[in-house]
Design a protein around this motif. Sequence first.
Motif, PDB file in Angstrom:
ATOM      1  N   GLY A  59       0.817  -1.218   0.000  1.00 39.69           N
ATOM      2  CA  GLY A  59       0.000   0.000   0.000  1.00 39.69           C
ATOM      3  C   GLY A  59       0.845   1.259   0.000  1.00 39.69           C
ATOM      4  N   THR A  60       1.855   1.274   0.827  1.00 37.13           N
ATOM      5  CA  THR A  60       2.756   2.425   0.895  1.00 37.13           C
ATOM      6  C   THR A  60       3.537   2.572  -0.398  1.00 37.13           C
ATOM      7  OG1 THR A  60       2.969   2.189   3.287  1.00 37.13           O
ATOM      8  CG2 THR A  60       4.682   3.455   2.164  1.00 37.13           C
ATOM      9  N   ALA A  61       4.104   1.465  -0.891  1.00 29.84           N
ATOM     10  CA  ALA A  61       4.910   1.515  -2.110  1.00 29.84           C
ATOM     11  C   ALA A  61       4.071   1.983  -3.295  1.00 29.84           C
ATOM     12  CB  ALA A  61       5.514   0.142  -2.398  1.00 29.84           C
ATOM     13  N   TYR A  62       2.868   1.464  -3.420  1.00 30.25           N
ATOM     14  CA  TYR A  62       2.029   1.851  -4.552  1.00 30.25           C
ATOM     15  C   TYR A  62       1.626   3.319  -4.460  1.00 30.25           C
ATOM     16  CZ  TYR A  62      -1.601   1.795  -8.074  1.00 30.25           C
ATOM     17  OH  TYR A  62      -2.353   2.078  -9.183  1.00 30.25           O
ATOM     18  N   ALA A  63       1.280   3.770  -3.259  1.00 26.16           N
ATOM     19  CA  ALA A  63       0.902   5.176  -3.076  1.00 26.16           C
ATOM     20  C   ALA A  63       2.064   6.107  -3.409  1.00 26.16           C
ATOM     21  CB  ALA A  63       0.419   5.413  -1.647  1.00 26.16           C
ATOM     22  N   VAL A  64       3.250   5.765  -2.959  1.00 22.30           N
ATOM     23  CA  VAL A  64       4.424   6.594  -3.242  1.00 22.30           C
ATOM     24  C   VAL A  64       4.739   6.562  -4.738  1.00 22.30           C
ATOM     25  CG1 VAL A  64       6.918   6.815  -2.855  1.00 22.30           C
ATOM     26  CG2 VAL A  64       5.372   6.429  -0.916  1.00 22.30           C
TER      27      VAL A  64
END
Length: 109
Positions: A59-64
Amino acid sequence: MNWIILIVAGLFEVGFASCLGKVRETSGTEMYWWFTGFIISLVVSMALLLKATQTLPIGTAYAVWTGIGAVGTVLVGILVFKDPVSFWRIFFITTLILSIAGLKMVSQH
């Protein structure tokens, strides 16, 4: 290290979005060169995103990744494609940048 890989993946996302814009504006051989750049940038971006998500939360990687791509694409649009600039565009791009930095700061990895 995976944060650096993720940032580079986001920059390649800017590359494929920008190439896509040029594909739309050109024709003939030039269009095929831009389309080739689009495909190469897309493959590299996805491969680096996959590598980064091996240790970073998805989730964090995709958002960034999408945030870097969005901010970079808007900036390329403004600087290269002469897209319109307004207070609200800059305001929301700034909040997106702050959100990306916030995700990095609260991430456990």
